[in-house]
Design an enzyme around this catalytic site. Structure first.
Site, PDB file in Angstrom:
ATOM      1  N   SER A 145       0.807  -1.226   0.000  1.00 30.84           N
ATOM      2  CA  SER A 145       0.000   0.000   0.000  1.00 30.84           C
ATOM      3  C   SER A 145       0.839   1.274   0.000  1.00 30.84           C
ATOM      4  CB  SER A 145      -0.869  -0.011   1.256  1.00 30.84           C
ATOM      5  OG  SER A 145      -1.414   1.258   1.502  1.00 30.84           O
ATOM      6  N   GLU A 147       0.181   3.603   1.756  1.00 35.69           N
ATOM      7  CA  GLU A 147       0.260   4.020   3.167  1.00 35.69           C
ATOM      8  C   GLU A 147       1.658   3.771   3.733  1.00 35.69           C
ATOM      9  OE1 GLU A 147      -1.806   5.267   5.917  1.00 35.69           O
ATOM     10  OE2 GLU A 147      -2.649   6.189   4.137  1.00 35.69           O
ATOM     11  N   TYR A 169      -1.625   0.249  10.696  1.00 37.13           N
ATOM     12  CA  TYR A 169      -1.862  -0.383   9.395  1.00 37.13           C
ATOM     13  C   TYR A 169      -0.635  -0.237   8.497  1.00 37.13           C
ATOM     14  CZ  TYR A 169      -3.640  -0.888   4.605  1.00 37.13           C
ATOM     15  OH  TYR A 169      -3.805  -1.256   3.289  1.00 37.13           O
TER      16      TYR A 169
END
Ligand code: NAP
Ligand code: G4F
Length: 348
Positions: A145, A147, A169
């Site tokens: 990701s 992220e 996460y």
């Protein structure tokens, strides 16, 4: 012989689109589903419908055996139960494994950091261990990701941009990313990371910001509510269309050599621009009258700005996004208006 794929997270947004893609390509698709008190197969409902049409036997709503008529097989298991992962890998012997299952909500990961670490991080190594132990020859896709870039040090971000995760996460995804790289280097497993920037669709979970806004404004148009509660409107994301992105996953596993690829549109917009765009489509001028800033939707640490450079994927995979921000927002908003029974104002 038909190719076999195992998909974790098949009941999720990406898993369901990937299942559609693989079934259309003639794969035998095996999906991991977890037990829940309410059976959630909504995103696969159209496949069940196809099975009901083509088989003489009734297909139960939680039916697992859709195989003969549809090519889809569902198996109970859990990312946190390594025995179920091992058993599935051993019994199916998939040609390709797409590991999409995760606790995928960044905000919620602050409330459930340990669970997120296990389901989003450690589960990847459990699956890789199952491949290593069974010695099957398979290709592995890790749902990495953007992220991971978090508080990014360069713009746009590419495969070489350093990671600086800003949530449990993000941290878990960095762990999983390096697990895939390490098992590739240590054991020669064909493991690839798709570093996907945000991608959305009408199948997006309703607690992610795009869908929350398109559903919320559709409800406002329908007179079902008069307020939309949101967090940080300044955050900027590179939003793409999920069906485009699952195609990139498949392309990665068709390459002779495993590798890591950024998948993004190269366009970034703020949550505020998203809100403005949807209210504009709804024909509502004064969006500020409806939007309430609610601190409960803000995160302890935020990822302010993401912008992806997918030139490697464009060059090596021949991939490019077909749908960009404005069209994406329209697709989602039109879908949600239809769901709540309102039509877009004329000229929109
Ligand atoms: P999603 O809609 O939240 O789907 C997540 C899937 O994982 C669901 O099928 C869910 O099952 C399953 N799952 C969660 N915990 C599980 C567990 N303990 N055992 C078994 N299954 C479990 O996510 P998505 O948007 O499709 O994203 C797919 C993957 O890509 C995720 O790994 C996500 O982190 C990653 N990713 C997403 C984006 C994006 O913008 N969408 C961008 C980059 C990376 P239930 O249906 O039962 O909950
Ligand atoms: O839609 P979001 O929750 O997505 P986020 O946090 O960017 O994560 C998604 O994309 C990642 C890829 O970069 C995936 F890895 C991950 O699994 C997930 O699919 O939030 C987007 C932005 C954030 O800055 C958030 O703070 O919108 C902001 N936001 C503002 N109000 C809100 C809200 N987010 C949510 N979910 N809900 C709000 O009310």
């Amino acid at each position: 012989m038909k190719k076999k794929a195992l998909v974790t997270g098949i009941t999720g947004q990406d898993g369901s689109y990937l299942a559609d893609l693989l079934l259309a390509k003639g794969y035998e698709v095996h999906g991991l589903v977890r037990r829940s008190s309410v059976v959630n197969r909504e995103r696969l409902e159209h496949v069940y419908e196809r099975a009901r049409r083509t088989t003489k036997k009734p297909i139960e709503y939680d039916g697992k055996d859709l195989g003969k008529s549809t090519g889809l097989h569902l198996h109970y298991g859990d990312l946190n139960d390594s025995s179920s992962l091992h058993r599935l890998v051993e019994s199916i012997v998939p040609d390709e494994i797409y590991h999409l299952g995760a606790q995928s909500h960044v905000g919620i990961s602050f409330d459930m950091p340990v669970y997120t670490g296990e389901a989003t991080g450690l589960a990847t190594i459990k699956l890789l261990e199952a491949i290593r132990d069974t010695r099957i020859k398979t290709r592995f896709y890790q749902a990495s990701s953007s992220e991971m870039f978090g508080k990014a040090s360069e713009f746009p971000q590419n495969e070489k941009t350093p990671f600086y995760p800003r949530s449990p996460y993000g941290i878990a995804k960095v762990y999983a990313y390096w697990a895939a790289v390490n098992y590739r280097e240590a054991y020669g497993i064909h493991a690839s990371n798709g570093i996907l920037f945000n991608h959305e669709s009408p199948r997006r979970g309703s607690n992610f910001v795009t869908r929350k806004v398109t559903l919320g404004v559709a409800d406002i148009l329908a007179g079902k509510r008069d307020k939309l509660y949101l967090g940080n409107l300044d955050a900027k994301r590179d939003w793409g269309y999920a069906p485009d992105y699952v195609e990139a996953m498949w392309l990665m596993l068709q390459q002779d050599k495993p590798d890591d690829y950024v998948i993004a549109t190269g366009e970034s917009h703020s949550v505020r621009e998203l809100v403005e765009e949807v209210f504009c489509l709804a024909g509502i001028d004064n969006w500020k009258k409806y939007v309430v800033i609610d601190d409960r939707h803000k995160r302890p640490t935020e990822v302010d700005y993401l912008l992806g450079d997918s030139s490697k994927a464009r060059r090596k995979l021949g991939w490019k996004p077909k749908v960009k921000f404005k069209e994406l927002v329209r697709i989602m908003f039109e879908h949600d208006c239809k769901t709540v029974g309102v039509t877009l104002p004329k000229g929109k």
